[in-house]
Design an enzyme around this catalytic site. Structure first.
Site, PDB file in Angstrom:
ATOM      1  N   GLY A  90     -18.835   2.748 -43.566  1.00  0.00           N
ATOM      2  CA  GLY A  90     -19.114   3.432 -42.314  1.00  0.00           C
ATOM      3  C   GLY A  90     -18.367   2.835 -41.134  1.00  0.00           C
ATOM      4  O   GLY A  90     -18.531   3.282 -40.009  1.00  0.00           O
ATOM      5  N   CYS A  91     -17.545   1.838 -41.396  1.00  0.00           N
ATOM      6  CA  CYS A  91     -16.749   1.214 -40.340  1.00  0.00           C
ATOM      7  C   CYS A  91     -15.307   1.697 -40.473  1.00  0.00           C
ATOM      8  O   CYS A  91     -14.796   1.833 -41.579  1.00  0.00           O
ATOM      9  CB  CYS A  91     -16.789  -0.303 -40.464  1.00  0.00           C
ATOM     10  SG  CYS A  91     -18.438  -1.011 -40.316  1.00  0.00           S
ATOM     11  N   ALA A  92     -14.658   1.937 -39.347  1.00  0.00           N
ATOM     12  CA  ALA A  92     -13.269   2.365 -39.368  1.00  0.00           C
ATOM     13  C   ALA A  92     -12.369   1.246 -39.892  1.00  0.00           C
ATOM     14  O   ALA A  92     -11.374   1.495 -40.562  1.00  0.00           O
ATOM     15  CB  ALA A  92     -12.822   2.793 -37.976  1.00  0.00           C
ATOM     16  N   SER A  93     -12.730   0.013 -39.596  1.00  0.00           N
ATOM     17  CA  SER A  93     -11.986  -1.156 -40.051  1.00  0.00           C
ATOM     18  C   SER A  93     -12.655  -1.722 -41.300  1.00  0.00           C
ATOM     19  O   SER A  93     -13.766  -1.335 -41.653  1.00  0.00           O
ATOM     20  CB  SER A  93     -11.990  -2.236 -38.964  1.00  0.00           C
ATOM     21  OG  SER A  93     -11.466  -1.725 -37.765  1.00  0.00           O
TER      22      SER A  93
END
Length: 142
Positions: free
Chosen positions: A49-52
């Site tokens: 769920g994190c872009a990174s």
């Protein structure tokens, strides 16, 4: 409810007048945060769920609701590494029971982070907070 380290961070942010200074401070916190060993950067510790890329490795000292929570973390993005350091300031040293009661949105709002993070970064912070709360809940249920 926040621990003393986070209260000190909130006081520091009060003295930083503009968002650019706060942003730089978050990045500096990330640079100062211990680097996560590559051995911990595995699917089981990855936060979805994190872009990174983000990894959190939780630990508890003790058993039951009074066990003290801590975690290691890492990211491939400097600002996210700083956000991990901010979350560490918020949660590390609390008991498992206290972790479950932290209103991260309200606490992070005191720093002005809610207003200045992109939607993707905000989603990532929410995913990290959810992982921390799930870990504490699982520890309490064990």
């Amino acid at each position: 409810m926040a621990n003393e380290t986070f209260e000190e961070l909130a006081e520091t942010f009060e003295f930083l007048d503009d968002w650019e200074d706060r942003y730089r401070h978050v990045i500096d916190m990330g640079k100062a945060f211990p680097v996560l060993d590559d051995a911990f950067q595995v699917p089981a510790t990855k936060v979805e769920g994190c872009a990174s890329q983000v990894w959190l490795v939780p630990s508890f000292d003790g058993q039951g609701p009074s066990a003290v929570f801590d975690f290691k973390g890492g990211s491939d993005a400097m600002i996210v590494q700083g956000l991990i350091a901010v979350l560490h300031a918020l949660y590390a040293g609390l008991t498992a029971e206290q972790v479950s009661k932290v209103d991260a949105v309200a606490e992070l709002g005191r720093l002005g982070l809610n207003d200045h993070l992109s939607a993707q970064r905000s989603n990532g912070v929410r995913a990290m907070v959810a992982r921390i709360h799930e870990t504490a809940a699982a520890h309490l249920a064990a």
